[in-house]
Design an enzyme around this catalytic site. Structure first.
Site, PDB file in Angstrom:
ATOM      1  N   ASN A   1       2.476   1.500   4.077  1.00 34.66           N
ATOM      2  CA  ASN A   1       2.803   0.253   4.772  1.00 34.66           C
ATOM      3  C   ASN A   1       2.565   0.358   6.280  1.00 34.66           C
ATOM      4  O   ASN A   1       3.297  -0.210   7.078  1.00 34.66           O
ATOM      5  CB  ASN A   1       4.243  -0.183   4.465  1.00 34.66           C
ATOM      6  CG  ASN A   1       4.586  -1.612   4.890  1.00 34.66           C
ATOM      7  OD1 ASN A   1       5.727  -1.892   5.222  1.00 34.66           O
ATOM      8  ND2 ASN A   1       3.626  -2.510   4.880  1.00 34.66           N
TER       9      ASN A   1
ATOM     10  N   CYS B   1       0.859  -1.180   0.000  1.00 30.97           N
ATOM     11  CA  CYS B   1       0.000   0.000   0.000  1.00 30.97           C
ATOM     12  C   CYS B   1       0.898   1.234   0.000  1.00 30.97           C
ATOM     13  O   CYS B   1       2.119   1.115  -0.157  1.00 30.97           O
ATOM     14  CB  CYS B   1      -0.986  -0.008   1.171  1.00 30.97           C
ATOM     15  SG  CYS B   1      -0.280   0.184   2.818  1.00 30.97           S
TER      16      CYS B   1
ATOM     17  N   ASP C   1      -8.034   3.357   1.611  1.00 26.93           N
ATOM     18  CA  ASP C   1      -7.086   3.735   2.646  1.00 26.93           C
ATOM     19  C   ASP C   1      -7.858   4.361   3.809  1.00 26.93           C
ATOM     20  O   ASP C   1      -8.482   5.415   3.648  1.00 26.93           O
ATOM     21  CB  ASP C   1      -6.076   4.732   2.079  1.00 26.93           C
ATOM     22  CG  ASP C   1      -4.925   5.007   3.035  1.00 26.93           C
ATOM     23  OD1 ASP C   1      -5.021   4.643   4.229  1.00 26.93           O
ATOM     24  OD2 ASP C   1      -3.929   5.599   2.586  1.00 26.93           O
TER      25      ASP C   1
ATOM     26  N   CYS D   1      -1.164   0.850   7.340  1.00 27.98           N
ATOM     27  CA  CYS D   1      -2.585   0.557   7.570  1.00 27.98           C
ATOM     28  C   CYS D   1      -3.013  -0.744   6.889  1.00 27.98           C
ATOM     29  O   CYS D   1      -3.251  -1.758   7.544  1.00 27.98           O
ATOM     30  CB  CYS D   1      -3.471   1.707   7.086  1.00 27.98           C
ATOM     31  SG  CYS D   1      -3.263   3.247   8.014  1.00 27.98           S
ATOM     32  N   ARG D   2      -3.109  -0.709   5.559  1.00 26.68           N
ATOM     33  CA  ARG D   2      -3.694  -1.834   4.831  1.00 26.68           C
ATOM     34  C   ARG D   2      -2.754  -3.014   4.619  1.00 26.68           C
ATOM     35  O   ARG D   2      -3.126  -4.157   4.887  1.00 26.68           O
ATOM     36  CB  ARG D   2      -4.220  -1.361   3.473  1.00 26.68           C
ATOM     37  CG  ARG D   2      -5.338  -0.344   3.595  1.00 26.68           C
ATOM     38  CD  ARG D   2      -5.653   0.309   2.275  1.00 26.68           C
ATOM     39  NE  ARG D   2      -4.547   1.183   1.860  1.00 26.68           N
ATOM     40  CZ  ARG D   2      -4.442   1.761   0.671  1.00 26.68           C
ATOM     41  NH1 ARG D   2      -5.363   1.551  -0.246  1.00 26.68           N
ATOM     42  NH2 ARG D   2      -3.434   2.553   0.388  1.00 26.68           N
ATOM     43  N   SER D   3      -1.553  -2.760   4.108  1.00 26.77           N
ATOM     44  CA  SER D   3      -0.682  -3.891   3.768  1.00 26.77           C
ATOM     45  C   SER D   3      -0.190  -4.682   4.985  1.00 26.77           C
ATOM     46  O   SER D   3      -0.146  -5.912   4.925  1.00 26.77           O
ATOM     47  CB  SER D   3       0.473  -3.473   2.854  1.00 26.77           C
ATOM     48  OG  SER D   3       1.259  -2.466   3.421  1.00 26.77           O
TER      49      SER D   3
END
Length: 172
Positions: free
Chosen positions: A16, A13, A129, A18-20
């Site tokens: 690196n 993301c 995001d 939050c999402r990934s």
């Protein structure tokens, strides 16, 4: 098309945090629940260098903990050129991440880069995001990632059990 086994996956993301890291942690847990974690290399990275060295966002850590997953030991890193040869599959969380990855990747590695939800579930949607949002958006992102992780594990299981025909493709 040969079904080369996928033994390494990189989730990517923008920052690196939050999402990934959440996708890496959730997919690791899904594989562990299925008894398939051995030998699979999982990691996450950013397309930007803004958060390098940072722990995941506290809201990502919290939503993971709520589901029995600890991602607190992860640290943000920027994608490196070596990642394009190290990983069999590189999954961007949104179309912008995929565009950035394809721009950075050597030509030979571009076919390894996919939009996460599209590759896992066939849904051409972004994982949004949640950085500027509250806990409810992080919970929503968790659910999307959990569903995609189950689908991805199913897809990898099906791919691993598919017989190899040994015949050349008629499109070659």
């Amino acid at each position: 098309m040969s079904a080369k086994p996928i033994k390494s996956i990189l989730f990517v993301c923008l920052g690196n945090i939050c999402r990934s890291p959440l996708a890496e942690g959730v997919f690791r847990a899904v594989l562990a629940d299925r008894g398939r974690g051995e030998g699979m290399v999982l990691d996450s990275a950013a397309t930007s260098g803004w958060e390098v060295g940072s722990a995941p966002d506290p809201r990502s850590i919290a939503v993971a903990v709520n589901h029995g997953i600890d991602i607190s030991g992860q640290r943000a890193r920027k994608i490196a050129l070596a990642d394009f040869s190290r990983f069999d599959l590189i999954l961007g969380m949104d179309r912008s991440n995929v565009r950035d990855l394809k721009a950075l990747a050597p030509q030979a590695a571009r076919d390894r880069i996919h939009l996460y939800l599209d590759f896992a579930t066939g849904s051409e949607r972004d994982v949004p995001d949640p950085y500027y949002d509250g806990p409810e958006e992080f919970a929503s992102v968790y659910r999307m990632i959990r569903e995609a992780s189950d689908a991805l594990a199913n897809r990898l299981d099906a791919r691993a059990s598919a017989p190899t025909s040994g015949q050349a493709s008629s499109t070659m």
